[in-house]
Design an enzyme around this catalytic site. Structure first.
Site, PDB file in Angstrom:
ATOM      1  N   SER A   1     -18.989 -11.646  13.951  1.00  0.00           N
ATOM      2  CA  SER A   1     -20.458 -11.757  13.963  1.00  0.00           C
ATOM      3  C   SER A   1     -20.901 -13.041  13.286  1.00  0.00           C
ATOM      4  CB  SER A   1     -21.088 -10.593  13.209  1.00  0.00           C
ATOM      5  OG  SER A   1     -20.672  -9.386  13.767  1.00  0.00           O
TER       6      SER A   1
HETATM    7  N1  SAH Z   1     -15.748  -7.320  10.917  1.00  0.00           N
HETATM    8  C1  SAH Z   1     -15.039  -8.016  11.961  1.00  0.00           C
HETATM    9  C2  SAH Z   1     -15.767  -7.923  13.266  1.00  0.00           C
HETATM   10  C3  SAH Z   1     -14.843  -7.603  14.386  1.00  0.00           C
HETATM   11  S1  SAH Z   1     -15.610  -7.175  15.910  1.00  0.00           S
HETATM   12  C4  SAH Z   1     -14.739  -9.438  11.553  1.00  0.00           C
HETATM   13  O1  SAH Z   1     -15.156  -9.893  10.489  1.00  0.00           O
HETATM   14  O2  SAH Z   1     -14.037 -10.112  12.314  1.00  0.00           O
HETATM   15  C5  SAH Z   1     -15.508  -5.413  15.893  1.00  0.00           C
HETATM   16  C6  SAH Z   1     -14.125  -4.825  15.844  1.00  0.00           C
HETATM   17  O3  SAH Z   1     -14.255  -3.415  15.969  1.00  0.00           O
HETATM   18  C7  SAH Z   1     -13.199  -5.260  16.981  1.00  0.00           C
HETATM   19  O4  SAH Z   1     -12.069  -5.862  16.427  1.00  0.00           O
HETATM   20  C8  SAH Z   1     -12.857  -3.960  17.694  1.00  0.00           C
HETATM   21  O5  SAH Z   1     -11.526  -3.899  18.178  1.00  0.00           O
HETATM   22  C9  SAH Z   1     -13.087  -2.945  16.586  1.00  0.00           C
HETATM   23  N2  SAH Z   1     -13.278  -1.568  17.024  1.00  0.00           N
HETATM   24  C10 SAH Z   1     -13.969  -1.096  18.113  1.00  0.00           C
HETATM   25  N3  SAH Z   1     -13.882   0.260  18.166  1.00  0.00           N
HETATM   26  C11 SAH Z   1     -13.119   0.634  17.098  1.00  0.00           C
HETATM   27  C12 SAH Z   1     -12.649   1.886  16.618  1.00  0.00           C
HETATM   28  N4  SAH Z   1     -12.935   3.057  17.237  1.00  0.00           N
HETATM   29  N5  SAH Z   1     -11.901   1.903  15.495  1.00  0.00           N
HETATM   30  C13 SAH Z   1     -11.582   0.750  14.843  1.00  0.00           C
HETATM   31  N6  SAH Z   1     -11.976  -0.465  15.259  1.00  0.00           N
HETATM   32  C14 SAH Z   1     -12.740  -0.530  16.379  1.00  0.00           C
END
Ligand code: SAH
Length: 283
Positions: free
Chosen positions: A121
């Site tokens: 993000s």
């Molecule tokens: N906080 C992260 C943002 C990553 S984007 C950063 O700083 O990079 C959101 C993430 O949520 C993705 O990597 C995606 O694979 C994960 N995600 C989606 N559904 C999920 C679930 N049910 N359990 C764990 N992770 C999940």
């Protein structure tokens, strides 16, 4: 149970000598690329991390501290008034978490691809969510925090400077492994990375003072509510209305007296909260 007392100031003691070149990491910089996986366990390391004053990045000679301080200024101008959030954003080297090809954009207020179709993000949105989390009914001092969606590990690193213990769960093995690699130079002692489906939360370390999701579902899973401590707060993107393609930020508070309070905030755009886990290797 909420954690009382003054938050300990977390620091990021990392010398430049401990830092591997930025070029060594991330597989696949764009959406839907397969990532390689490595089956190593996520273990917290003993030392707390410190951000280097300057870090050479992929031959750009990037002075990361001054780039970061400009990023922090923009986040402040965008409305973030939480000094501790601004502090950790000034400390954690965001460029360590993005693909080397995107390093010149690491300190812009923009979301960036992190591989496997996922994105990190933009800094102003990360700041907004962290500030909301800290404005919980039990006060800004955070004990245990659960992050859903480790992604590249950037927000997890920020959380480590704001909470006593951080548990971060990711459903894509490729990103879970990549986050561990990204976090290695920083070595946050208070972080545990978990490979699993975050829709069920993470029972073993519950309850949490804060739960923060970087992926948005149709609704807030009941498990997250169940795993929230009294005085705790959950911040997540969620579908704005049944059938809508829009998401809003939702804040759910478990009040110390047992009441539940929900607020809906601005429209946001996050990757979807998916079911199950995936451990795929490149074809
Ligand atoms: N906080 C992260 C943002 C990553 S984007 C950063 O700083 O990079 C959101 C993430 O949520 C993705 O990597 C995606 O694979 C994960 N995600 C989606 N559904 C999920 C679930 N049910 N359990 C764990 N992770 C999940």
């Amino acid at each position: 149970m909420s954690e009382a007392g003054t938050p300990r100031r977390k620091r990021f003691p990392l010398s430049l000598d401990d830092t591997r070149p930025v070029t060594r990491r991330l597989v696949g910089s764009h959406a839907n690329l397969p990532a390689s996986t490595s089956p190593t366990a996520a273990k917290p390391s003993p030392a707390l991390p410190q951000v280097p004053a300057a870090l050479p990045a992929a031959g750009h000679g990037l002075d990361s501290a001054s780039f970061r301080s400009r990023m922090v200024d923009r986040v402040r101008l965008d409305g973030c008034q939480d000094a501790d959030v601004l502090r950790v954003m000034g400390e954690v080297p965001r460029h360590l978490f993005v693909d080397p090809a995107l390093v010149s954009q690491a300190y812009e207020d923009t979301s960036l691809p992190i591989g496997l179709g996922q994105t990190i993000s933009k800094p102003s949105v990360v700041a907004r969510m962290l500030a909301l989390l800290r404005a919980r009914p039990g006060g800004p001092s955070l004990g245990r925090v659960l992050e859903i969606g480790t992604g590249c590990g950037y927000q997890a690193a920020l959380l480590c400077g704001l909470a006593r213990n951080v548990y971060s769960i990711e459903r894509l093995k490729g990103l879970h492994d990549k986050a561990r690699e990204n976090l290695a130079p920083i070595r946050p002692a208070n972080l545990r990375l978990i490979f699993g489906d975050g829709r069920v939360g993470h029972g073993p370390n519950a309850p949490y003072d804060g739960i923060i999701s970087a992926a948005g579902g149709l609704d807030v899973p009941q498990a997250w509510r169940d795993q929230l401590a009294p005085g705790g707060r959950l911040v997540a993107p969620v579908q704005s209305a049944p059938g809508s393609a829009q998401q809003v930020l939702i804040v759910v508070d478990r009040m110390p007296d047992g009441r539940w309070v929900e607020q809906r905030h601005e429209t946001v755009r996050f990757v979807p909260l998916e079911s199950g886990t995936r451990d795929h290797r490149p074809a």
